[in-house]
Design a protein around this motif. Structure first.
Motif, PDB file in Angstrom:
ATOM      1  N   SER A 163      53.824  26.171  27.627  1.00  0.00           N
ATOM      2  CA  SER A 163      52.693  25.471  28.627  1.00  0.00           C
ATOM      3  C   SER A 163      52.659  24.108  28.647  1.00  0.00           C
ATOM      4  N   VAL A 164      53.167  23.254  27.534  1.00  0.00           N
ATOM      5  CA  VAL A 164      53.403  22.122  27.528  1.00  0.00           C
ATOM      6  C   VAL A 164      54.591  21.190  28.095  1.00  0.00           C
ATOM      7  N   LEU A 165      55.530  21.963  28.611  1.00  0.00           N
ATOM      8  CA  LEU A 165      56.549  21.676  29.302  1.00  0.00           C
ATOM      9  C   LEU A 165      56.519  21.876  31.013  1.00  0.00           C
ATOM     10  N   ASP A 166      57.270  21.399  31.670  1.00  0.00           N
ATOM     11  CA  ASP A 166      57.121  21.587  33.274  1.00  0.00           C
ATOM     12  C   ASP A 166      57.519  22.931  33.813  1.00  0.00           C
ATOM     13  N   LEU A 167      56.537  23.731  34.263  1.00  0.00           N
ATOM     14  CA  LEU A 167      57.015  24.978  34.523  1.00  0.00           C
ATOM     15  C   LEU A 167      56.653  25.045  36.082  1.00  0.00           C
ATOM     16  N   ASN A 168      56.523  24.193  36.646  1.00  0.00           N
ATOM     17  CA  ASN A 168      56.277  24.014  38.201  1.00  0.00           C
ATOM     18  C   ASN A 168      57.431  24.600  39.043  1.00  0.00           C
ATOM     19  N   ASP A 169      57.320  25.496  39.937  1.00  0.00           N
ATOM     20  CA  ASP A 169      58.156  26.243  40.920  1.00  0.00           C
ATOM     21  C   ASP A 169      59.321  26.733  40.273  1.00  0.00           C
ATOM     22  N   LYS A 170      59.249  27.159  38.853  1.00  0.00           N
ATOM     23  CA  LYS A 170      60.008  28.212  38.268  1.00  0.00           C
ATOM     24  C   LYS A 170      59.847  29.481  38.324  1.00  0.00           C
ATOM     25  N   ALA A 171      60.812  30.401  38.468  1.00  0.00           N
ATOM     26  CA  ALA A 171      60.676  31.850  38.415  1.00  0.00           C
ATOM     27  C   ALA A 171      60.673  32.266  37.114  1.00  0.00           C
ATOM     28  N   ILE A 172      59.693  32.998  36.324  1.00  0.00           N
ATOM     29  CA  ILE A 172      59.568  33.525  35.237  1.00  0.00           C
ATOM     30  C   ILE A 172      59.849  35.155  35.540  1.00  0.00           C
ATOM     31  N   VAL A 173      60.558  35.621  34.545  1.00  0.00           N
ATOM     32  CA  VAL A 173      60.986  36.962  34.475  1.00  0.00           C
ATOM     33  C   VAL A 173      61.013  37.481  33.106  1.00  0.00           C
ATOM     34  N   LEU A 174      59.990  38.382  33.046  1.00  0.00           N
ATOM     35  CA  LEU A 174      59.632  38.984  31.779  1.00  0.00           C
ATOM     36  C   LEU A 174      60.700  40.394  31.581  1.00  0.00           C
ATOM     37  N   CYS A 175      61.636  40.151  30.724  1.00  0.00           N
ATOM     38  CA  CYS A 175      62.772  41.350  30.568  1.00  0.00           C
ATOM     39  C   CYS A 175      62.349  41.984  29.214  1.00  0.00           C
ATOM     40  N   MET A 176      61.057  42.561  28.979  1.00  0.00           N
ATOM     41  CA  MET A 176      60.723  42.928  27.790  1.00  0.00           C
ATOM     42  C   MET A 176      59.465  44.207  28.261  1.00  0.00           C
TER      43      MET A 176
ATOM     44  N   GLN B  52      66.078  27.358  36.973  1.00  0.00           N
ATOM     45  CA  GLN B  52      65.564  27.843  38.266  1.00  0.00           C
ATOM     46  C   GLN B  52      64.685  29.008  38.009  1.00  0.00           C
ATOM     47  N   ILE B  53      65.435  29.887  37.141  1.00  0.00           N
ATOM     48  CA  ILE B  53      64.982  31.102  36.884  1.00  0.00           C
ATOM     49  C   ILE B  53      64.840  31.218  35.167  1.00  0.00           C
ATOM     50  N   LEU B  54      63.769  31.419  34.579  1.00  0.00           N
ATOM     51  CA  LEU B  54      63.429  31.520  33.321  1.00  0.00           C
ATOM     52  C   LEU B  54      63.113  32.950  32.867  1.00  0.00           C
TER      53      LEU B  54
ATOM     54  N   VAL C  41      67.642  32.005  29.330  1.00  0.00           N
ATOM     55  CA  VAL C  41      67.315  33.112  28.703  1.00  0.00           C
ATOM     56  C   VAL C  41      66.505  32.749  27.273  1.00  0.00           C
ATOM     57  N   ILE C  42      65.552  33.245  27.153  1.00  0.00           N
ATOM     58  CA  ILE C  42      64.876  32.915  25.977  1.00  0.00           C
ATOM     59  C   ILE C  42      64.635  33.993  25.071  1.00  0.00           C
ATOM     60  N   GLY C  43      65.500  34.195  24.000  1.00  0.00           N
ATOM     61  CA  GLY C  43      65.490  35.184  23.133  1.00  0.00           C
ATOM     62  C   GLY C  43      66.972  35.675  23.024  1.00  0.00           C
ATOM     63  N   CYS C  44      67.380  35.510  21.857  1.00  0.00           N
ATOM     64  CA  CYS C  44      68.845  35.885  21.519  1.00  0.00           C
ATOM     65  C   CYS C  44      68.829  37.321  21.028  1.00  0.00           C
ATOM     66  N   GLY C  45      67.994  38.332  21.131  1.00  0.00           N
ATOM     67  CA  GLY C  45      68.121  39.510  20.540  1.00  0.00           C
ATOM     68  C   GLY C  45      69.137  40.431  21.188  1.00  0.00           C
ATOM     69  N   ARG C  46      69.201  41.670  21.044  1.00  0.00           N
ATOM     70  CA  ARG C  46      70.518  42.501  21.844  1.00  0.00           C
ATOM     71  C   ARG C  46      70.426  42.496  23.330  1.00  0.00           C
ATOM     72  N   TRP C  47      69.027  42.725  23.714  1.00  0.00           N
ATOM     73  CA  TRP C  47      68.817  42.676  25.126  1.00  0.00           C
ATOM     74  C   TRP C  47      69.081  41.180  25.630  1.00  0.00           C
ATOM     75  N   GLY C  48      68.306  40.102  25.327  1.00  0.00           N
ATOM     76  CA  GLY C  48      68.402  38.652  25.606  1.00  0.00           C
ATOM     77  C   GLY C  48      69.795  38.504  25.668  1.00  0.00           C
ATOM     78  N   SER C  49      70.615  38.390  24.568  1.00  0.00           N
ATOM     79  CA  SER C  49      72.312  38.147  24.625  1.00  0.00           C
ATOM     80  C   SER C  49      72.692  38.946  25.745  1.00  0.00           C
ATOM     81  N   PHE C  50      72.476  40.218  25.850  1.00  0.00           N
ATOM     82  CA  PHE C  50      73.226  40.858  27.239  1.00  0.00           C
ATOM     83  C   PHE C  50      72.808  40.087  28.372  1.00  0.00           C
TER      84      PHE C  50
END
Length: 319
Positions: free
Chosen positions: A88-101, A69-71, A5-14
């Motif tokens: 974008s400079v990191l390896d994001l191949n085959d990852k599932a990105i989920v925007l919870c925002m 596996q899930i970001l 989980v990227i982001g440690c606000g109230r929703w990210g921490s939850f």
């Protein structure tokens, strides 16, 4: 599954707490220098959730991304482009990105998935997780319904299976444009609701809900989505949590603003108002509620006059 989980606000921490509750392997990323992250590292709690020892905390973005596996991304919408430049400079191949925002980019009017897709390889799937729910309710054991949407049916199926529980029932979204725009726009309606509360015009919230949904439905249709989506969980279904709840930052911001009181929390609807007006001009859709919020917040128009004109002085057919 390995989830970061990227982001440690109230929703990210939850979300880190929630994924850990479902027995996933969870890493929570926060920036060095973040007071919230420092508090979590010291106490494992932010006052809303307490993270178990199994949740790893890191300020190393590369480490957070590497084994995931899930970001899950849960940050302020206007910071997403900067984060994606870093990712974008990191390896994001085959990852599932989920925007919870929930938001739109103020400078461009871009949807958040559009921003992400500018920076990720074709093997990366991008999804959204939207709908009603407050941390305070979930941690009290009060369940809710939410939506996961993506252009990838496989990603939707995988995410629904990974995150369904007794606390959250997921529906499969079928309109990425509509669900993104609807989820973002409900925050603007939330600000307007708070303004009505602050002006002792709470009885007009019924009119706000009816007209707000129609306004957003027209924009979604013009953008190529389905106008019925505005009546689903991402927009109308999120009104209780946004327009009435004591926990809604956008409603509380609107109320404080018209009363001339300071409000220190992030209200995503402010930037979203700017983005929606940009889309309103681009697609030729009139958005009077959005324009009224902009007039009060950004142009310093007198709130009582603006809202009275909006709801009470125009004579027109309802449909």
């Amino acid at each position: 599954m390995n989830i970061s989980v990227i982001g440690c606000g109230r929703w990210g921490s939850f979300l880190a707490w929630y994924a850990d509750r479902l027995h996933h392997t969870v890493t929570l990323y926060g920036r060095d220098g973040s007071k919230r992250f420092a508090e979590l590292k010291e106490t494992r709690s932010n006052g809303l959730v307490t993270l178990g020892d199994s949740v790893q905390l890191t300020s190393d973005l590369s480490r957070a991304v590497q084994n995931a596996q899930i970001l899950i991304i849960s940050i302020a919408a206007q910071s997403l482009r900067m984060l994606m430049q870093q990712l974008s400079v990191l390896d994001l191949n085959d990852k599932a990105i989920v925007l919870c925002m929930k938001g739109l980019e103020a400078d461009t009017g871009n949807r958040l998935t559009q921003i992400v897709e500018q920076y990720v390889p074709k093997t990366t799937t991008v999804s959204i997780w939207v709908g009603p729910g407050h941390v305070q309710d979930f941690t009290a054991g009060i369940p809710n319904c939410m939506v996961i949407d993506s252009r990838s049916p496989e990603a939707k199926e995988m995410l629904v299976q990974a995150f369904s529980s007794d606390l959250i029932r997921f529906y499969y979204g079928s309109d990425l444009i509509g669900n993104e725009v609807g989820a973002a726009a409900k925050n603007v309606i939330g600000i307007a609701a708070g303004m009505l509360d602050g002006l002792n015009k709470t009885a007009l919230k019924g009119a706000l809900m009816a007209r707000g949904t129609r306004e957003v439905a027209r924009l979604i249709k013009a953008m190529g989505g389905s106008e019925i989506t505005a009546y689903g969980l991402s927009h109308l279904g999120d009104y209780q949590a946004t327009i009435f709840s004591e926990y809604s930052h956008n409603r509380r911001f609107g109320e404080a603003f018209v009363r001339g009181e300071p409000y220190g929390e992030l209200a995503e609807g402010v930037a979203t108002t700017t983005a929606l007006l940009r889309l309103s001009e681009l697609y030729g859709v009139e958005m009077p509620i959005c324009r009224a919020v902009d007039a009060v917040v950004n142009q310093k128009a007198e709130p009582n006059r603006v809202l009275t004109d909006l709801f009470l002085r125009s004579l027109k057919k309802e449909f």
